[in-house]
Write a protein that holds these residues in place. Structure first.
Motif, mmCIF file in Angstrom:
data_model
loop_
_atom_site.group_PDB
_atom_site.id
_atom_site.type_symbol
_atom_site.label_atom_id
_atom_site.label_comp_id
_atom_site.label_asym_id
_atom_site.label_seq_id
_atom_site.Cartn_x
_atom_site.Cartn_y
_atom_site.Cartn_z
ATOM 1 N N ASP A 35 44.547 34.099 26.674
ATOM 2 C CA ASP A 35 45.827 34.613 26.196
ATOM 3 C C ASP A 35 46.173 33.998 24.841
ATOM 4 N N ARG A 80 46.817 39.348 25.175
ATOM 5 C CA ARG A 80 48.059 38.997 25.869
ATOM 6 C C ARG A 80 47.913 39.313 27.352
ATOM 7 N N THR A 81 47.094 38.546 28.032
ATOM 8 C CA THR A 81 46.820 38.781 29.446
ATOM 9 C C THR A 81 47.993 38.459 30.339
ATOM 10 N N SER A 82 49.029 37.792 29.820
ATOM 11 C CA SER A 82 50.172 37.448 30.666
ATOM 12 C C SER A 82 51.317 38.439 30.496
ATOM 13 N N THR A 83 51.015 39.624 29.969
ATOM 14 C CA THR A 83 52.033 40.657 29.817
ATOM 15 C C THR A 83 51.756 41.800 30.780
ATOM 16 N N LEU A 103 45.089 40.799 36.101
ATOM 17 C CA LEU A 103 45.805 39.527 36.108
ATOM 18 C C LEU A 103 45.774 38.904 37.499
ATOM 19 N N ASN A 143 48.606 35.158 35.959
ATOM 20 C CA ASN A 143 47.781 34.145 35.289
ATOM 21 C C ASN A 143 48.552 32.845 35.079
ATOM 22 N N GLN A 145 51.611 32.339 34.626
ATOM 23 C CA GLN A 145 52.744 32.432 33.720
ATOM 24 C C GLN A 145 53.888 33.152 34.432
ATOM 25 N N ARG A 237 57.321 39.333 28.269
ATOM 26 C CA ARG A 237 56.092 39.487 29.060
ATOM 27 C C ARG A 237 56.072 40.769 29.871
#
Length: 246
Positions: A35, A80-83, A103, A143, A145, A237
Motif C-alpha cells: 500500500d 491503495r490496497t486499504s481502500t 483485501l 489489510n 487498516q 479509505r
C-alpha cells in the motif's frame, strides 16, 4: 523501486492487456508492491512487460477501476490496497466485498447486546418501537487498516441466543444463515456525507470530525427486513464509483 515482473507471453491465447493486468495484480497481491507504492511510469511498465503503452493503459485502467490503484495528477499512480470501492454490485456482505478486492478482512466485535428498538430502528425493521433487538457493533478493517464502524440491529425474536454465542462475528450474514437459516434476498442502501464522531475517532485512527460516509442499509429476506445497519466508513479509505451510459 525495482520488482521482478512476469512479461507477457505472446504464444498464450489470453489478450496481452489481460496478461499485463494479471501481472500488475500479482505484484500487489503478493506484497511486492505494498500500500502506498508508486508504480513505474507507463514507459517503464511497457518495457518491463514487453507491451505497448496502449496495452499498459488498458491494464492500469482495469486495476484502478477495481480500487487497487489511485492516480494523482502530476504525481503518478499509487497502490491503495486499504481502500474499498463501492459501486454497482450484488448483495454481498462487507467480508465478501473485501475478499472480492483481494483485501484481508478484519473484524472486532465491540458490543453485542439486546436493547429496545428506537423509533428509527423500529421503522427500518418494520416492528413496534420498544421491541427487543440485538445490536452488533463491530470495527471493520482491511489489510489491518481500520475501515469503518458498523452498527447492525436485528429483531431478537428472529435470532434467539445470538448474544450468547461467545464467538467472533467476521461475517454476520454467514452466521445468520448457518444458525438461523436467514439469507438476504434484497437490500436498500443510502449513502450520505458525514463526519467521524468523537466516540468512533480513536477506533478509526482519525481525528473527530474527519470526513466519512454514513451508510444506512436495510436487508430483507422472504419474511421482510431482518437487519438495519448504520456504518461510518473512513472517507479516505472508502469511495463510491458509478459507470453511466446512455
Amino acid at each position: 523501486m525495482t520488482a521482478t515482473i512476469r512479461r507477457v507471453d505472446r504464444s498464450r491465447p489470453e489478450p496481452l492487456w489481460h496478461q499485463a493486468e494479471q501481472a500488475l495484480r500479482g505484484l500487489i497481491a503478493d506484497g511486492t508492491w505494498p500500500d502506498g507504492t508508486q508504480l513505474p511510469n507507463e514507459g517503464k511498465l511497457s518495457e518491463m512487460l514487453g507491451v505497448s503503452r496502449i496495452t499498459i493503459r488498458h491494464a492500469l485502467r482495469n486495476v484502478e477501476e477495481s480500487g487497487l490503484l489511485r492516480r494523482e495528477h502530476g504525481r503518478g499512480t499509487f497502490v491503495r490496497t486499504s481502500t474499498v470501492t463501492a459501486g454497482v454490485r450484488g448483495l454481498t456482505s462487507f467480508t465478501q466485498e473485501m475478499a472480492d478486492r483481494g483485501l484481508v478482512v478484519g473484524s472486532r466485535v465491540l458490543e453485542m447486546v439486546e436493547l429496545p428498538a428506537s423509533p428509527e430502528v423500529a421503522n427500518a425493521l418494520e416492528i413496534a418501537a420498544g421491541e427487543t433487538v440485538v445490536k452488533v457493533r463491530r470495527l471493520r478493517a482491511g489489510n489491518n487498516q481500520p475501515m469503518g464502524i458498523q452498527n447492525a440491529f436485528i429483531p431478537a425474536e428472529r435470532v434467539p441466543g445470538l448474544v450468547d454465542i461467545g464467538e467472533p462475528v467476521p461475517s454476520l450474514y454467514e452466521l445468520l444463515k448457518a444458525r438461523y437459516g436467514i439469507a438476504p434476498q434484497m437490500a436498500r442502501e443510502i449513502y450520505r456525507v458525514g463526519a467521524v464522531s468523537a466516540e468512533d475517532a480513536p477506533l478509526l485512527e482519525v481525528e473527530a470530525g474527519s470526513p466519512a460516509f454514513i451508510v444506512q442499509r436495510i436487508t430483507s429476506d422472504g419474511r421482510g427486513p431482518f437487519e438495519y445497519t448504520v456504518s461510518t466508513m473512513r472517507g479516505d479509505r472508502y469511495e463510491i464509483r458509478s459507470r453511466l451510459q446512455l
